[in-house]
Design a protein around this motif. Structure first.
Motif, mmCIF file in Angstrom:
data_model
loop_
_atom_site.group_PDB
_atom_site.id
_atom_site.type_symbol
_atom_site.label_atom_id
_atom_site.label_comp_id
_atom_site.label_asym_id
_atom_site.label_seq_id
_atom_site.Cartn_x
_atom_site.Cartn_y
_atom_site.Cartn_z
ATOM 1 N N UNK A 110 57.325 -30.235 7.183
ATOM 2 C CA UNK A 110 56.415 -31.123 6.450
ATOM 3 C C UNK A 110 55.222 -30.300 6.004
ATOM 4 N N UNK A 111 54.712 -30.624 4.851
ATOM 5 C CA UNK A 111 53.525 -29.933 4.350
ATOM 6 C C UNK A 111 52.281 -30.559 4.963
ATOM 7 N N UNK A 112 51.296 -29.702 5.245
ATOM 8 C CA UNK A 112 50.014 -30.215 5.710
ATOM 9 C C UNK A 112 49.377 -30.986 4.563
ATOM 10 N N UNK A 113 48.833 -32.133 4.855
ATOM 11 C CA UNK A 113 48.293 -32.993 3.797
ATOM 12 C C UNK A 113 46.795 -32.856 3.627
ATOM 13 N N UNK A 114 46.155 -33.941 3.311
ATOM 14 C CA UNK A 114 44.708 -33.925 3.047
ATOM 15 C C UNK A 114 43.935 -34.444 4.267
ATOM 16 N N UNK A 115 42.672 -34.021 4.350
ATOM 17 C CA UNK A 115 41.799 -34.571 5.383
ATOM 18 C C UNK A 115 40.793 -35.499 4.686
ATOM 19 N N UNK A 116 40.527 -36.621 5.287
ATOM 20 C CA UNK A 116 39.516 -37.530 4.744
ATOM 21 C C UNK A 116 38.297 -37.500 5.664
ATOM 22 N N UNK A 142 39.848 -43.242 4.361
ATOM 23 C CA UNK A 142 41.220 -43.332 4.859
ATOM 24 C C UNK A 142 41.893 -44.613 4.352
ATOM 25 N N UNK A 155 42.581 -44.395 0.615
ATOM 26 C CA UNK A 155 43.746 -43.563 0.284
ATOM 27 C C UNK A 155 45.044 -44.336 0.549
ATOM 28 N N UNK A 161 64.480 -26.773 10.841
ATOM 29 C CA UNK A 161 64.341 -28.054 10.144
ATOM 30 C C UNK A 161 63.429 -27.930 8.931
ATOM 31 N N UNK A 178 44.747 -36.952 7.290
ATOM 32 C CA UNK A 178 44.156 -36.764 8.603
ATOM 33 C C UNK A 178 42.692 -37.156 8.616
ATOM 34 N N UNK A 237 50.473 -34.060 9.357
ATOM 35 C CA UNK A 237 49.966 -35.323 8.815
ATOM 36 C C UNK A 237 49.736 -35.217 7.316
ATOM 37 N N UNK A 238 50.089 -36.271 6.587
ATOM 38 C CA UNK A 238 49.805 -36.324 5.151
ATOM 39 C C UNK A 238 48.340 -36.661 4.925
#
Lengths: 249, 314
Positions: A227-233, A239, A242, A224, B296, B293-294
């Motif tokens: 999904x790309x790993x995104x950002x951490x806040x 949060x 954003x 499949x 986290x 996750x976009x």
């Protein structure tokens, strides 16, 4: 209730992370742990509980597949099934053919109830029970989370999108089971030993006169899209900030 | 030319949005002529809604008292009869469609393609297998009626603006009496429907009790979201079954999915991977959900959820 037939499928174990073959011809199955489809295990557990509640029904576990499927049927016998039947074949069997094969077994066995999982966790097709009920010209109660049997009828609570729905079906009937119907028992060692002595009949697909053709040609299998790993806040305030900036809340 | 019949899902009042998504899927077949079949006790209201979907040319109504509840055993012979003359028969991959369509296919002696996620041709489709760990392209025989369920999370809802003709049909089909509707318990709330909501707030076993789910309901109500749950939370009795998201629950595609205390088992992720934005809040920085996750946040949901609600207050 004289007899309950439980249909069991041998599938890649629930905990295996399935990978696609690099040439796109399917998924990697060599050396992978195989198990009883978890939903079918719940179906078998329900059959055993109906038996143990005093109906004393004979519980027959049936399956279709390669010779090694005997392992999964032995597991079913160890759980408490009285006997087992394997329709042996090396060819892949799609849901419509599986339903035709189970129909042939149902006509031989004449069960009052056929139980099976709502779907198999390999092809996720969610078809075989409904197709079997149609071919058998009997009722179906899919996605059962509660099952009560009395006087030639089954009252079934079904998990549906809107919540729970209850229907009543005349027996014989096909019931496909959902996750929350019960929690299957663990198999104990003495039961595994006892299961070795229980009858397990192996018949060939040819002997049933069913062709099991390729109904749907699998052209290629791909992994499949990832999904790309995104950002951490760092905290809730960031949060919310954003998500507000993205216009999502 | 492809002639597609879609079995519409409705509750007698409202046509389910899954039907609009099936129309988009069907429109992916070049030159397809699309009709919607509605079975019910009185389908006048939902027929008008179906006729207004862009791309639909005909709406077929089959009204009879026995169709008051969508029992597969009752519907299947009627759908099988109505499919005569069509090349394709589609239904949604909802509990309604998943229950009904294989019974129809078997009555007609044809296979079914479950969970269409992409149309590559009139008889060539893609679908997920192994909880979405693999995508298989399948080809069906064009000489047979093609029966399929449509993975609704993979398609946008077709827009309004159509003006299909509405025809009443009486099908001379004998119906079985061996299956009877008894009743239903629906968790109906004022919140948006989980399957079609733009925003979804979801909780896992970390919520630790049904009472604690209240903080999620409060947050959901503030931001106009539906509420979902992981299988673990449903199994533990913290949330009802209709809230379960995942391989064996609901497959959803909201604009934003906000997961609190959900670790992210593959079976759960398969239910949310079409969400536009996935937000994860979890105490465990190693939780697999952070891989997809976009946005986290590593933190305690019991602090984050109320704070979140406060900061977004209407």
């Amino acid at each position: 209730m004289n007899k309950i037939m439980v249909c069991i499928k041998r599938v890649v174990d629930y905990n295996v992370r399935v990978r696609v073959k690099p040439d796109g011809s399917g998924v990697m199955l060599d050396g992978v742990k195989m198990s009883v489809n978890p939903f079918d295990e719940i179906a078998l557990e329900e059959a055993l509980r109906i038996k143990e509640r005093g109906s004393n029904a004979e519980v027959v576990a049936v399956s279709i597949g390669v010779a090694d499927t005997q392992q999964q049927l032995r597991t079913a016998l160890a759980m408490g099934a009285d006997r087992a039947v394997l329709v042996q074949t090396d060819q892949p069997v799609e849901p419509l053919s599986a339903a035709q094969i189970f129909l042939a077994l149902a006509k031989k066995e004449n069960p009052d109830l056929i139980l099976l999982g709502k779907q198999a966790i390999d092809d996720d097709a969610n078809q075989t029970g409904q197709m079997l009920a149609a071919l058998w010209e009997r009722p179906q109660a899919t996605y059962a989370s509660k099952l009560a049997i009395e006087a030639g009828k089954a009252t079934v609570t079904r998990e549906v999108d809107a919540g729970l729905e209850t229907i009543e079906v005349d027996l014989p009937a096909v019931v496909t089971v959902d996750l929350r119907l019960n929690e299957p028992r663990y198999v104990k060692l003495p039961d595994i030993m006892k299961a070795k002595k229980k009858p397990l009949d192996v018949i060939t697909l040819d002997s049933l006169g069913i062709a099991a053709p390729v109904w749907l040609k699998a052209v290629k299998t791909e992994p499949p899209a990832q999904r790309q790993k995104g950002i951490m806040v760092k905290d809730t305030a960031e949060l919310v900030d954003v998500l507000k900036k993205k216009g999502l809340i | 030319m492809a002639k597609v019949l879609i079995v519409g899902e409705h509750d007698g009042k409202t046509l389910n949005a899954a039907t609009h998504k099936c129309v988009t899927c069907a429109a992916g077949i070049a030159g397809a002529e699309i009709a919607i079949l509605l079975l019910g006790a009185d389908t006048a209201a939902v027929a008008a809604q179906a006729a207004a979907i862009q791309g639909v040319s005909r709406v077929l109504r089959v009204d009879r008292a026995e169709n008051a509840h969508p029992l597969a055993a009752t519907f299947a012979p009627q759908v099988a009869a109505a499919a005569n003359g069509f090349t394709h028969l589609f239904g949604p991959s909802t509990s309604f469609g998943k229950d009904l369509m294989p019974r129809v296919a078997a009555l007609l002696g044809v296979p079914q393609v479950s969970d269409l996620m992409a149309v590559d041709g009139a008889y060539r489709f893609r679908r997920p297998i192994y909880a979405g760990n693999a995508i298989v392209t399948v080809e069906a025989d064009p000489s047979r009626l093609l029966v399929a369920t449509v993975r609704v999370a993979s398609f946008e809802a077709a827009a309004a603006g159509g003006s299909a003709t509405i025809e009443s049909r009486s099908l001379e089909v004998a119906l079985p009496t061996h299956t009877r509707y008894v009743g239903a318990r629906s968790g109906s709330t004022d919140r948006p429907d989980l399957q079609t909501a733009a925003r979804v707030v979801s909780g896992g076993r970390a919520l630790a009790s049904a009472e604690n789910f209240k903080i999620l309901y409060d947050l959901a109500d503030k931001i106009g979201a539906a509420v979902g749950a992981s299988r673990a939370a449903v199994d533990a009795g913290y949330a009802p079954n209709e809230m379960q998201v995942g391989q064996t629950g609901k497959i959803i595609a909201p604009e934003v999915y906000i997961a609190f205390g959900i670790s992210g088992a593959i079976q759960h992720l398969t239910g949310i991977k079409d969400a536009r934005t996935i937000v994860a809040v979890n105490k465990d920085p190693e939780a697999p959900i952070f891989e997809v996750a976009d946005v986290g946040l590593v933190g305690d949901l019991f602090q984050v959820v109320p704070e979140f609600a406060r900061l977004t207050g209407k």
